[in-house]
Write an enzyme that holds these catalytic residues in place. Structure first.
Site, PDB file in Angstrom:
ATOM      1  N   CYS A 115       1.299  -1.137   0.023  1.00  0.00           N
ATOM      2  CA  CYS A 115       0.252   0.304   0.070  1.00  0.00           C
ATOM      3  C   CYS A 115       0.559   1.481  -0.232  1.00  0.00           C
ATOM      4  O   CYS A 115       1.855   1.555   0.468  1.00  0.00           O
ATOM      5  CB  CYS A 115      -0.503   0.714   1.148  1.00  0.00           C
ATOM      6  SG  CYS A 115      -2.727  -0.319   0.932  1.00  0.00           S
ATOM      7  N   LYS A 160       9.216   1.778  18.685  1.00  0.00           N
ATOM      8  CA  LYS A 160       7.764   2.321  18.982  1.00  0.00           C
ATOM      9  C   LYS A 160       6.826   1.055  19.263  1.00  0.00           C
ATOM     10  O   LYS A 160       7.226   0.152  18.196  1.00  0.00           O
ATOM     11  CB  LYS A 160       7.378   3.241  18.300  1.00  0.00           C
ATOM     12  CG  LYS A 160       8.336   2.517  16.629  1.00  0.00           C
ATOM     13  CD  LYS A 160       7.650   3.688  15.776  1.00  0.00           C
ATOM     14  CE  LYS A 160       7.200   3.472  14.290  1.00  0.00           C
ATOM     15  NZ  LYS A 160       6.911   4.229  13.220  1.00  0.00           N
ATOM     16  N   SER A 162       4.838  -1.271  17.115  1.00  0.00           N
ATOM     17  CA  SER A 162       5.021  -2.317  15.785  1.00  0.00           C
ATOM     18  C   SER A 162       4.406  -3.338  15.976  1.00  0.00           C
ATOM     19  O   SER A 162       4.611  -4.711  16.369  1.00  0.00           O
ATOM     20  CB  SER A 162       6.484  -2.084  15.066  1.00  0.00           C
ATOM     21  OG  SER A 162       6.278  -2.574  13.744  1.00  0.00           O
TER      22      SER A 162
END
Length: 419
Positions: A115, A160, A162
């Protein structure tokens, strides 16, 4: 390229059976590379990304049959490289790397595609595998991982949250020596499903669904039978279809407990919602929804994959709603397309301010990514006139037979085959 042609002004009502979750089926298929014996996966959706994954696993030497269930036999894996021609269409291919290096001591994956929404770097996957003792090189557009002997358990604090990297580290750690602890782990239901699958094969994973996952390494993983959990995003998408059209829908074969944030916002928008163990019903009683304010966040917060659908809800609702996207940049590409249909909205960096209008008008629009394209198709169902949605290959990546399911709810939609 195929297009959808949608005739609008439809109130969507009826029943829909929810498919298996793409975002669980993909990591589970790749994790099956860890198994030395055959695996049967039930409730795997029929989607483009699943087909690509099966092709990729075939190229690695995995035997796969699809006959209702998907049967995966990775006992004969003899190739350790996921090539560019398959990886370029799908970022999830990076999930081959952890299982390959964990079980065979080596693996390489072309840097991925997929994407067009923002930067989804693979660096968190790489640093995680390095902390487990893998040596990583980036050469000729490939991520190459190797280890002498086995990976070694480690205490990993993720920079972070994920989902992708949590899956990579958790899968690889199942065959490492010693214990691995992942702190600041992603908590999504699809992570829990992947962990449950691995435990079915003999892994020892605890804490999935919390921000601290513990994996005790084992020598080998065997076979087993596993059923993929229902798709919460598909469920949410059909609930939105009824909500924006004043309709009534019953979603069957789903899991309400994976949708708390979404159901809360639908209730706030004025929907009458009931839930059972594996079903959700929504009834708008013919009313327009009320605008809601949303801020996307990692699970159990509001899912970024439902943001485009709720943008549509706000754009046809009573009042003004504000949506803030904190997970991906560049994820409002559907908004200019909806403006072409008569929506009123302003985008300010990672926020979209939606001023509800009573009626959208049909137009030619273009799908830009998976969830955005679903919101455009639903917009076409309620708009005045005809809407043509181009580039719907995005939809086929993540929704199983969306036109058939919408038709069953009363939509007037047809697939127009492209040249």
């Amino acid at each position: 390229m195929d297009k959808f042609r949608v005739q609008g002004r439809t109130r969507l009502s009826g029943e829909v059976a929810i498919s298996g979750a793409k975002n669980a089926a993909l990591p589970i298929l790749f994790a099956a590379l860890l198994a030395e014996e055959p695996v049967e996966l039930q409730n795997v959706p029929k989607l483009k990304d699943i087909d690509t994954t099966i092709k990729l696993l075939n190229q690695l030497g995995t035997k796969i049959e699809r006959n209702g269930s998907v049967f995966v036999d990775a006992s004969g894996v003899n190739e350790f490289c996921a090539p560019y021609d398959l990886v370029k269409t799908m970022r999830a291919s990076i999930w081959a790397l952890g299982p390959l290096v964990a079980r065979f001591g080596r693996g390489q994956v072309s840097l991925p595609g997929g994407c067009a929404i923002g930067a989804r770097p693979v660096d968190l996957h790489i640093t995680g595998l390095e902390q487990l003792g893998a040596e990583i090189k980036l050469e000729e557009g490939y991520v190459k991982a190797s280890v002498d002997g086995r990976l070694k358990g480690a205490h990993i604090v993720m920079d972070k949250v994920s989902v992708g990297a949590t899956v990579t580290i958790m899968s690889a750690a199942t065959l490492a020596t010693g214990t691995t602890v992942i702190e600041n782990a992603a908590r999504e239901p699809e992570i829990v499903d992947t962990a449950n699958f691995l435990n079915t094969l003999g892994a020892k994973i605890t804490g999935a669904g919390s921000d601290r996952i513990t994996i005790e390494g084992v020598e080998r993983l065997g076979g087993g039978v596993y059923r993929v959990l229902p798709d919460r995003i598909e469920t949410g998408t059909f609930l939105i279809a009824a909500a924006v059209s004043g309709g009534k829908v019953m979603c069957r074969d789903t899991r309400p407990d994976t949708l708390d944030a979404v159901l809360a916002k639908l209730r706030e928008a004025g929907a009458d919602i009931e839930v059972g163990e594996d079903w959700i019903s929504l009834d708008m009683h013919g009313k327009r929804p009320k605008a809601v304010t949303i801020r996307t966040a990692p699970h159990p917060g509001f899912p970024t994959d439902m943001q485009a659908q709720f943008s549509l809800l706000n754009l046809v609702a009573e009042g003004t709603g504000v949506i803030t996207e904190t997970i991906f940049e560049n994820r409002f590409m559907h908004v200019p397309e909806l403006i072409r249909m008569g929506a009123h909205a302003e985008i300010e960096s990672n926020t979209v301010i939606c001023h509800g209008v009573e009626q959208l008008s049909g137009a030619q629009v273009m799908a830009t990514d998976l969830r955005a394209s679903a919101s455009l198709v639903i917009a076409g169902c309620i708009a005045d006139g005809v809407t043509v949605v181009d580039r719907i290959y995005h939809i086929d990546r993540g929704y199983e037979r969306i036109e058939d399911k919408l038709r069953a709810l009363g939509a007037n939609i047809e697939r127009v085959k492209g040249e």
